[in-house]
Design an enzyme around this catalytic site. Structure first.
Site, short mmCIF file in Angstrom:
data_model
loop_
_atom_site.label_atom_id
_atom_site.label_comp_id
_atom_site.label_asym_id
_atom_site.label_seq_id
_atom_site.Cartn_x
_atom_site.Cartn_y
_atom_site.Cartn_z
CE LYS A 158 -1.81 2.92 2.67
NZ LYS A 158 -1.78 4.10 1.79
CD GLU A 215 10.14 13.55 10.23
OE1 GLU A 215 9.00 13.11 10.46
OE2 GLU A 215 11.00 12.91 9.62
CD GLU A 236 13.76 1.70 8.44
OE1 GLU A 236 14.28 2.80 8.68
OE2 GLU A 236 14.35 0.63 8.63
P1 NAD Z 1 2.44 8.76 7.14
O1 NAD Z 1 2.78 8.07 8.41
O2 NAD Z 1 1.40 9.80 7.16
O3 NAD Z 1 1.97 7.71 6.02
C1 NAD Z 1 2.79 6.65 5.62
C2 NAD Z 1 1.92 5.54 5.06
O4 NAD Z 1 1.12 5.00 6.10
C3 NAD Z 1 0.96 6.00 3.97
O5 NAD Z 1 0.87 5.00 3.00
C4 NAD Z 1 -0.36 6.13 4.74
O6 NAD Z 1 -1.50 6.02 3.94
C5 NAD Z 1 -0.25 4.96 5.69
N1 NAD Z 1 -1.08 5.04 6.89
C6 NAD Z 1 -1.56 6.14 7.51
N2 NAD Z 1 -2.27 5.79 8.60
C7 NAD Z 1 -2.26 4.43 8.67
C8 NAD Z 1 -2.80 3.47 9.57
N3 NAD Z 1 -3.50 3.83 10.63
N4 NAD Z 1 -2.54 2.17 9.34
C9 NAD Z 1 -1.80 1.79 8.29
N5 NAD Z 1 -1.27 2.65 7.39
C10 NAD Z 1 -1.49 3.96 7.58
O7 NAD Z 1 3.82 9.32 6.57
P2 NAD Z 1 4.04 10.21 5.28
O8 NAD Z 1 3.58 11.60 5.61
O9 NAD Z 1 3.51 9.52 4.08
O10 NAD Z 1 5.65 10.19 5.14
C11 NAD Z 1 6.48 11.05 5.81
C12 NAD Z 1 7.10 10.36 7.01
O11 NAD Z 1 7.82 9.21 6.59
C13 NAD Z 1 8.11 11.23 7.71
O12 NAD Z 1 7.90 11.15 9.09
C14 NAD Z 1 9.44 10.61 7.34
O13 NAD Z 1 10.47 10.84 8.25
C15 NAD Z 1 9.08 9.17 7.24
N6 NAD Z 1 10.08 8.45 6.44
C16 NAD Z 1 10.98 7.64 7.09
C17 NAD Z 1 11.96 6.97 6.36
C18 NAD Z 1 12.99 6.09 7.04
O14 NAD Z 1 13.74 5.43 6.32
N7 NAD Z 1 13.06 6.05 8.35
C19 NAD Z 1 12.00 7.13 4.97
C20 NAD Z 1 11.06 7.96 4.34
C21 NAD Z 1 10.10 8.61 5.11
#
Ligand code: NAD
Length: 489
Positions: free
Chosen positions: A174, A384, A249
């Site tokens: 997803k 962040e 992550e």
């Molecule tokens: P997010 O947590 O909002 O969403 C990430 C994913 O999770 C999306 O596909 C979203 O639809 C899904 N999601 C949201 N709620 C959910 C739930 N309750 N259950 C299951 N899935 C759910 O993050 P974002 O805004 O898409 O991405 C940015 C974040 O990602 C930042 O915090 C960034 O630091 C992090 N990130 C971390 C790494 C790493 O390697 N550590 C790499 C890239 C991004």
């Protein structure tokens, strides 16, 4: 053609819902895609479960699985231009950056293809008992839910899909609801490479309605998630009742420590790259600049001079060096962090506003921003912001630098700049982060593990440990001459 991929077939959402995908650079409609719901998530999990329990993939030899990953790498290279363009339209990222990502993605598949094919992990255990044959073998975990963010859509996907397939798992992917297109293309390429039906499944849609069911379904064995901290906490809780394996992550608030003996030109240049690459929407962004007091004024003056000159623009603007933020809502969040920092006493040195340029008004742009005189308690320092916002703090000595650097709930990455080799090593060893750069920022290679300490998550991607996440070690003991033990006599 419908965009969900379930059991080897392209299918529309059961509920008939769709979502518009718009380019963050100017709001234009990129495409309308199917929007899955809980029923689609359940269908996809069922297909992955069937393919794992009854399909050929988990029993395919490691050599053949490795060969398939290498074929996928070739196909990714063949489709590089289309993939890069799709990624840039979804994210607003500069085309050249998407092209770099596509090279890295093909390399990731190639790395895991070779690693898997080389085998050699299973082992015979010397028990000291000549009548026993004891072996440890590695098997796939089962059905994996792979949930990914919007900032590096296909890259984060590749870090999960390549090792998951390499180890013999089946999965439901997803991607972020904002950036689905490269995942759709990847599914086509996996099928073209010869992956059996049901091994790779794709559902598109929102976190709550389609992501959450993938973390709760008892038929799922592992959830690998990349995204924000708050979502990570939710996923960990959702996975607990069925004791799924979880790899998280999450975010980072990464320190970039500059000592006064650093190479000035290089340190300035990399400090800009550290925080303003992809407009700060990088989990490992060097958003906290810690600079030694003697160097502070000259260093920050130079950063500000250069930050003011960064040209903003859309993905296909050759002159641009940074792009928009992903959405209007995300820009609001970044603005709120800057406002809070200023209210708490930070000094605005540049940026802190949307650009005036009439050509950029339809996109979600925000100027590269430098906040000086920051202190550890400010929310813009602690949380962040995930935008083009650099906070600056001063330190007097090594101990103070380390105390400031480690004063964070996160532990993803960090950097230290010094020409003193011993000091660089000492600081690197005491930084509580999964990746540390000395006199550099941002490089990574698929051979080396990536992941976080503290609330940046747990588990590792890339490297041998990135494959191990998707494997179970099983001990098989064979008694070569069974005879009654008469324990109860
Ligand atoms: P997010 O947590 O909002 O969403 C990430 C994913 O999770 C999306 O596909 C979203 O639809 C899904 N999601 C949201 N709620 C959910 C739930 N309750 N259950 C299951 N899935 C759910 O993050 P974002 O805004 O898409 O991405 C940015 C974040 O990602 C930042 O915090 C960034 O630091 C992090 N990130 C971390 C790494 C790493 O390697 N550590 C790499 C890239 C991004």
């Amino acid at each position: 053609m419908p965009e969900l991929f379930i059991g080897g077939k392209w299918t529309a959402a059961v509920g008939g819902q769709v979502r518009e995908i718009r380019c963050p650079a100017d709001g234009t409609l990129v495409a309308t895609v199917d929007e899955a719901g809980p029923q689609d998530a359940a269908r996809a999990v069922a297909a992955a479960r069937d393919a794992f329990d009854g399909g050929p993939w988990p029993a395919t030899s490691a050599a053949e699985r490795g060969r398939l990953l290498l074929r996928v790498a070739d196909l990714l290279e063949r489709e590089k231009d289309a993939l890069a363009r799709a990624e840039s339209l979804d994210t607003g990222k500069r085309l050249v950056e998407s092209e770099y990502d596509m090279d890295d993605i093909a390399n990731c598949f190639r790395y895991f293809g070779n690693l898997v094919a080389s085998g050699g992990k299973d082992r015979i255990v010397d028990t000291g008992n000549p009548d026993a044959d004891s072996r440890v073998v590695h098997e796939p975990v089962g059905v994996c839910s792979l949930i990914t963010p919007w900032n590096y859509p296909l890259l984060q996907t590749a870090w999960k899909v390549a090792p998951a397939l390499g180890a013999g798992n089946t999965f439901v992917l997803k991607p972020s609801e904002l950036t689905p297109h490269t995942a759709i293309i990847l599914m086509r390429l996996l099928a073209e490479a010869g992956l059996p039906d049901g091994v790779a499944n794709l559902v598109l849609g929102a976190g709550q309605s389609v992501g959450a069911p993938l973390t709760e379904d008892p038929r799922v064995d592992l959830v690998s998630f990349t995204g924000g901290l708050v979502t990570g906490r939710r996923i960990m809780a959702a996975a607990a009742p069925t004791v799924k394996k979880v790899a998280l992550e999450l975010g980072g608030k990464n320190p970039n420590i500059v000592f006064s003996d650093a190479d000035f030109e290089a340190a300035v240049d990399y400090a800009l790259l550290a925080v303003f690459l992809h407009s700060g929407q990088v989990c490992s962004a060097g958003a906290r600049l810690l600079v030694q007091v003697e160097l502070h004024d000259a260093f920050v003056d130079e950063i500000v001079r250069r930050a003011r000159a960064i040209p903003l623009g859309g993905p296909f603007d050759d002159h641009a060096r940074a792009g928009p933020l992903i959405s209007a809502g995300h820009r609001d969040k970044v603005e709120a962090y800057v406002a809070a920092g200023l209210a708490e006493g930070a000094v605005l040195r540049c940026g802190g506003a949307r650009p005036d340029d009439p050509a950029l008004q339809k996109g979600y742009y925000y100027l590269p921003t430098v906040l000086d005189d920051c202190t550890p308690g400010m929310s813009v320092v602690r949380d962040e912001s995930f935008g083009p916002v650099l906070t600056v703090e001063r330190f007097r000595n090594e101990e103070e630098a380390l105390a400031l650097a480690n004063d964070t709930m996160y532990g993803l990455a960090g950097a230290v700049w010094t020409q003193d080799v011993a000091k660089g090593r000492r600081v690197a060893s005491r930084l509580r982060a999964g990746t540390v750069w000395i006199n550099d920022f941002h490089p990574y290679v698929p051979q080396a593990e990536w992941g976080g300490m503290k609330q940046s998550g747990f588990g590792r991607e890339l490297g041998p440990a990135g494959l191990a996440e998707y494997e179970e070690a099983k001990h098989v003991w064979r008694n070569l001459s069974p005879s009654p033990q008469r324990w109860f006599e």
